[in-house]
Structures are given as structure tokens and as C-alpha cells.
Design a protein around this motif. Structure first.
Motif: not given
Length: 300
Positions: A43-51, A53-68, A16-19
Motif C-alpha cells: 500500500e505504501d509503494n502504491l500510495d493507496c489503501e487496498l483494503f 478494514r472493518t470488524q467484519s473483515g477486510m474488503k477490497l477498495t476500488k483500487r484494490g479491485e483494480l490491482l486484483l 483476498v482469496r482466503l478472506g
């Protein structure tokens, strides 16, 4: 119930921090596949996607933002435990330390000695380079701590100021100060390598004094500069702290042409996040070593 471990959370925070995975892998001293595997397992342990993933990079999902938010609290608690409970003698890992040659020639060995005494199991990886390259290494997370000409005006960087290094003019020992001061600009002037601040500032000063009529010889080795001065192959503008032993040994001499460039100001730089008790301890220890070194030199 989801099973999460510290390695997965620290890897998640690094991505997340290093992009992205590449920089996180460099910072954590892991391969990119290893970082990718840790994120996938999390992600498997939490049973959700955290990012996303696009050609421009990795962006947090809503659940990823909660985990952060939870991961940062967990990281802070871990740091408190390390600060208050962990015995330094048992600390393992690696500290990637970068320093300018001026520091390497002066008090860097004393710093490494003290770090080994406090953290006997710590692996210290040293890089000696010009400040511009050290800055790039720090910002790319390839270095944990950089001692360079600073400070760095980056919001993400912590700067610890160090005592200044005064510069002085030097010439061969068997040349009179009066003769050198009268004709020093007819000699090659030895100094720091190109692409450094001391080189640029000296070049500007020499142009003010003599116009274009001077020869500036940059060198990546300060010790080589002193040997060339000793052989009477030129004069030099170099740190007094490094030149003092040559002067005391009668190998070279100082001279005063009536001006000298401004002192060199070095700074200890490290990233503000993630916080690291080890890196902060090393930074403050470096300042203590620098202050002791300059105090001892000033008392000679």
C-alpha cells in the motif's frame, strides 16, 4: 514509480482469496505480522489503501479491485515461466501433503521417493489422519494436497480419482473358513476408526445382517487390526491390498461370509486457486504411483 515485488503480490492474492490475514499466513507459512507488513508495504509503494478494514473483515477498495486483476495476470505469467523454464531440480519450498492411513500403508513412500527424485530441494511435510480432518486441513489451507476418501464436492477443489481399494474379511490363519463364516458375527469385528466413512458403512451393513447383535471395534491403526486378527482376537474388514502380505505369509486368512462392503474410493484433492505447477505435478505423480501400485498388486 511504484516498486512492487512478487512476494507482495502473492501475499495480496492470498489475503483476498482466503478472506483474511490469518489464513493467508497459514497458507504462505508466514507469521500474521509478516503478512500484515507485506500488505502495508504494498500500500505504501502504491500510495493507496487496498483494503477497507472493518470488524467484519477486510474488503477490497476500488483500487484494490483494480490491482486484483493485474495481480492475477502477473501470477499467470509467473506460472507459465515456472512450467516452461524452471528446472525441477532447483525448485525449493515446502509441500504439505496429507494422506489417509490406507494410502500411507501402501504407496505413499513410493510417492515421496519420486517427489524427492524430481524435486531434491523440496521439503515435504507429511500428515496422516482420517479423511474428515484432512478435508478440514485442505479447506483451511493448512495442507497443499490431500489424499482422502472423496471426492470433495467443493467448487474450489480439484479432484483426481484414484483406483479403488477392495475390502475383504480376515480371520486367524488356523481357523477354517467354514467355521468363521458360520459364526463371524459372534466375534469382535475390527475395522477403521470412528468418524470415517468405512466405519459408518460397515456398521450399517452389519445392522442389516444381524440387527444390533454384533460388536464393532474401531481402531486408528490398521496394522494393529491385522495383528489382533492374527492373534485370533476378532475378525476384520480391511483393504485386500494391505492384507495380501499377511495372507501370503500364512499369518491370517480371508473368508467369505457372502457379502463385503463396497470398495474404498480415494481421491487426490487440491485447491484450484492459486494455481501451482508444483502441486499439480505432485497430484498427477500421485495418480501415476497409485496406478502402478494397483497394477503390480493385481499381477501378483
Amino acid at each position: 514509480m511504484a516498486r512492487i515485488n512478487l512476494e507482495q503480490l502473492s501475499t495480496f492474492l492470498a489475503v483476498v482469496r482466503l478472506g483474511g490475514v490469518r489464513r493467508a499466513a497459514t497458507s504462505l507459512n508466514l507469521t500474521q505480522p509478516a503478512v500484515t507488513a507485506r500488505i502495508k508495504n504494498l500500500e505504501d509503494n502504491l500510495d493507496c489503501e487496498l483494503f477497507d478494514r472493518t470488524q467484519s473483515g477486510m474488503k477490497l477498495t476500488k483500487r484494490g479491485e483494480l490491482l486484483l486483476g493485474h495481480a492475477e495476470k502477473y501470477e499467470h505469467l509467473t506460472q507459465l515461466v515456472e512450467r516452461d523454464l524452471v528446472d525441477p531440480a532447483g525448485v525449493e519450498g515446502r509441500l504439505r501433503l496429507g494422506a489417509s492411513e490406507t494410502i500411507a500403508q501402501c504407496w505413499l513412500p513410493d510417492l515421496v521417493t519420486r517427489l524427492h527424485q524430481l524435486f531434491p530441494k523440496l521439503e515435504i511435510e507429511l500428515v496422516v489422519d482420517i479423511s474428515a480432518n484432512l478435508r478440514a486441513g485442505l479447506m483451511d489451507r493448512e495442507l497443499d494436497l490431500a489424499i482422502l476418501l472423496g471426492p470433495l464436492s467443493e467448487f474450489s477443489v480439484n479432484n483426481v480419482e484414484l483406483p479403488d481399494f477392495e475390502l475383504a474379511w480376515y480371520a486367524a490363519a488356523d481357523t477354517s473358513s467354514e467355521a468363521i463364516a458360520a459364526s463371524y458375527l459372534s466375534r469382535p469385528v475390527l475395522t477403521y476408526p470412528r468418524n470415517t466413512r468405512p466405519y459408518r458403512e460397515l456398521k450399517e451393513k452389519l445392522f442389516e445382517q444381524a440387527g444390533p447383535n454384533f460388536s464393532l471395534f474401531p481402531s486408528s491403526s490398521l496394522s494393529a487390526c491385522f495383528r489382533l486378527v492374527e492373534a485370533d482376537l476378532g475378525v476384520a474388514v480391511l483393504p485386500r491390498a494391505l492384507g495380501r502380505e499377511y495372507v501370503l505369509a500364512g499369518r491370517i486368512r480371508e473368508f467369505d461370509p457372502g457379502w463385503v462392503p463396497a470398495p474404498l474410493r480415494f481421491t487426490i484433492c487440491y485447491m484450484g486457486e492459486p494455481k501451482s505447477q508444483l502441486i499439480e505435478t505432485a497430484a498427477h505423480m500421485a495418480r501415476e504411483v497409485a496406478v502402478d501400485y494397483h497394477g503390480d498388486k493385481n499381477n501378483l
